[in-house]
Write an enzyme that holds these catalytic residues in place. Structure first.
Site, PDB file in Angstrom:
ATOM      1  N   GLY A 154      -6.373   8.486  -6.955  1.00  0.00           N
ATOM      2  CA  GLY A 154      -7.054   7.598  -8.362  1.00  0.00           C
ATOM      3  C   GLY A 154      -6.063   6.653  -8.677  1.00  0.00           C
ATOM      4  O   GLY A 154      -4.996   6.199  -8.018  1.00  0.00           O
ATOM      5  N   GLY A 165      -4.069  -2.317  -3.596  1.00  0.00           N
ATOM      6  CA  GLY A 165      -3.676  -1.522  -2.210  1.00  0.00           C
ATOM      7  C   GLY A 165      -4.809  -0.678  -1.568  1.00  0.00           C
ATOM      8  O   GLY A 165      -5.101  -0.678  -0.632  1.00  0.00           O
ATOM      9  N   HIS A 166      -5.397   0.204  -2.689  1.00  0.00           N
ATOM     10  CA  HIS A 166      -6.341   1.078  -2.051  1.00  0.00           C
ATOM     11  C   HIS A 166      -7.667   0.368  -1.761  1.00  0.00           C
ATOM     12  O   HIS A 166      -8.270   0.659  -0.542  1.00  0.00           O
ATOM     13  CB  HIS A 166      -6.812   1.854  -3.518  1.00  0.00           C
ATOM     14  N   GLN A 212       1.985  18.491  -5.332  1.00  0.00           N
ATOM     15  CA  GLN A 212       3.094  17.733  -4.609  1.00  0.00           C
ATOM     16  C   GLN A 212       3.903  16.746  -5.640  1.00  0.00           C
ATOM     17  O   GLN A 212       4.791  16.015  -5.264  1.00  0.00           O
ATOM     18  CB  GLN A 212       2.162  16.590  -3.766  1.00  0.00           C
ATOM     19  N   GLN A 256       1.283   1.621   4.054  1.00  0.00           N
ATOM     20  CA  GLN A 256       2.793   1.454   4.625  1.00  0.00           C
ATOM     21  C   GLN A 256       3.686   1.747   3.529  1.00  0.00           C
ATOM     22  O   GLN A 256       4.880   2.255   3.708  1.00  0.00           O
ATOM     23  CB  GLN A 256       2.951   0.198   5.297  1.00  0.00           C
ATOM     24  N   LYS A 257       3.139   1.520   2.306  1.00  0.00           N
ATOM     25  CA  LYS A 257       4.267   1.637   1.190  1.00  0.00           C
ATOM     26  C   LYS A 257       4.797   3.205   1.155  1.00  0.00           C
ATOM     27  O   LYS A 257       5.910   3.289   1.033  1.00  0.00           O
ATOM     28  CB  LYS A 257       3.611   1.538  -0.124  1.00  0.00           C
ATOM     29  N   SER A 298       1.299  -0.255  -6.982  1.00  0.00           N
ATOM     30  CA  SER A 298       1.220   1.362  -7.300  1.00  0.00           C
ATOM     31  C   SER A 298       0.677   1.714  -8.255  1.00  0.00           C
ATOM     32  O   SER A 298       0.471   1.065  -9.223  1.00  0.00           O
ATOM     33  CB  SER A 298       2.874   1.746  -7.128  1.00  0.00           C
ATOM     34  N   ARG A 356       1.746   3.989 -10.074  1.00  0.00           N
ATOM     35  CA  ARG A 356       2.786   4.226 -11.337  1.00  0.00           C
ATOM     36  C   ARG A 356       3.082   2.879 -12.007  1.00  0.00           C
ATOM     37  O   ARG A 356       3.624   2.830 -12.934  1.00  0.00           O
ATOM     38  CB  ARG A 356       4.059   4.675 -10.494  1.00  0.00           C
TER      39      ARG A 356
HETATM   40  O1  PAF Z   1      -0.779   8.962  -0.942  1.00  0.00           O
HETATM   41  C1  PAF Z   1      -1.581   9.664  -1.777  1.00  0.00           C
HETATM   42  O2  PAF Z   1      -2.103   9.049  -2.560  1.00  0.00           O
HETATM   43  C2  PAF Z   1      -1.368  11.248  -1.921  1.00  0.00           C
HETATM   44  O3  PAF Z   1      -0.108  11.751  -1.319  1.00  0.00           O
HETATM   45  C3  PAF Z   1      -2.484  11.538  -0.870  1.00  0.00           C
HETATM   46  C4  PAF Z   1      -2.225  11.163   0.692  1.00  0.00           C
HETATM   47  C5  PAF Z   1      -3.665  11.215  -1.408  1.00  0.00           C
HETATM   48  C6  PAF Z   1      -2.355  13.275  -0.800  1.00  0.00           C
HETATM   49  O4  PAF Z   1      -2.582  13.696  -2.339  1.00  0.00           O
END
Ligand code: PAF
Length: 280
Positions: free
Chosen positions: A31, A36-37, A61, A148-149, A185, A187
């Site tokens: 999200g 980029g997305h 993670q 690629q980031k 990003s 972030r």
């Molecule tokens: O790159 C991300 O946003 C995350 O690491 C992913 C691949 C969705 C896994 O939670």
């Protein structure tokens, strides 16, 4: 655009698509979507019949609880963005939906996981591999799109797919940058406006390192010049700056003509950790 919040909703939707022989493109995300997305979604839209995007801030993670708590969550805007690129299905599960039982699976990827992000974020890639495996099982995509980031993430997912024979083709799409060069990003939304000009230096340091490498400088010299480059920018704290072999991510001491190289950086800008890379 169909929104699925449960595994069973998603499964029945995917089952129907499979029966119709549709080619499924998948963009996994956490999200806080940005251009980029969107570039990944647009690529998927061009190559597939149906685009599925997942939005799931995967708690396992994150190494740093504060980073997890502060990770931007912008569901309404995300859905607007996805509508605008004609995304077909959004999978938006709650944590309990993805992890009805605590996950105990551990993945290990050898040397490629010991360096760069892996060295600073123990367990991170095991957790990424676990959630991506779950998502691949649920979405059953023909193609999956990554940026690629997160180069190390991409290479590790490539190993995951090859070693576990997931029937999916992976696509690594180019980094999208702001005009300043700052890699987009999720972030970035947390960066204080007054610190942004220092953030632009991250990309400039990569460009400088690339040109030094191309001029034939030794990697040790390049790294020392880059450390000097960062000195005046007090808001930036360099975590690593590495010149590595592009496929294995192992450090290169001496560059040879046929080396495929990636230059990778992680730095804190204030309290926001940013990563970026450039390929040669
Ligand atoms: O790159 C991300 O946003 C995350 O690491 C992913 C691949 C969705 C896994 O939670």
């Amino acid at each position: 655009m169909q929104i699925c919040r449960t595994v069973s909703e998603l499964r029945s939707t995917i089952d129907n698509l499979k029966l119709l022989g549709k080619k499924i493109g998948f963009v996994p995300t956490m999200g806080a979507l940005h251009q980029g997305h969107m570039s990944l979604c647009k690529e998927a839209k061009m190559e597939c019949d149906v685009v599925v995007v997942s939005i799931f801030v995967n708690p396992t993670q994150f190494n740093n609880p504060e980073d997890l708590a502060k990770y931007p969550r912008t569901e309404t805007t995300d859905l607007h963005h996805l509508n605008a690129v004609s995304c077909d299905i959004v999978f938006l599960p709650a944590v309990e939906e993805m992890y009805p039982f605590p996950s105990s699976i551990v993945f290990s990827f050898g040397n490629i996981e010991q360096v760069l992000e892996g060295a600073f974020r123990p367990g991170h890639f095991s957790a990424v591999a676990t959630v991506v495996s779950k998502l691949f099982h649920l979405v059953q995509p023909h193609l999956a799109y990554f940026g690629q980031k997160d180069l190390q993430q991409y290479l590790i997912i490539e190993q995951l797919v090859n070693q576990l024979s997931f029937p999916v083709i992976l696509k690594c799409c180019p980094i999208v940058r702001a005009e300043s060069g700052l890699a987009l990003s999720s972030r970035n939304a947390r960066i204080e406006a007054s610190l942004l000009p220092d953030g632009y230096k991250i990309y400039q340091s990569l460009v400088l390192a690339k040109s030094l490498v191309q001029q034939g400088e030794k990697t040790a010299v390049v790294k020392s010049k880059i450390r000097q480059f960062y000195n005046p920018y007090s808001a930036l704290e360099l975590e690593y700056f590495e010149i590595v072999e592009r496929d294995t991510l192992q450090s290169i001491e001496e560059i040879k003509d046929n080396n495929k190289i990636a230059i990778c950086v992680a730095a804190y800008l204030g309290n926001v950790r940013l990563i970026d890379n450039i390929l040669l």
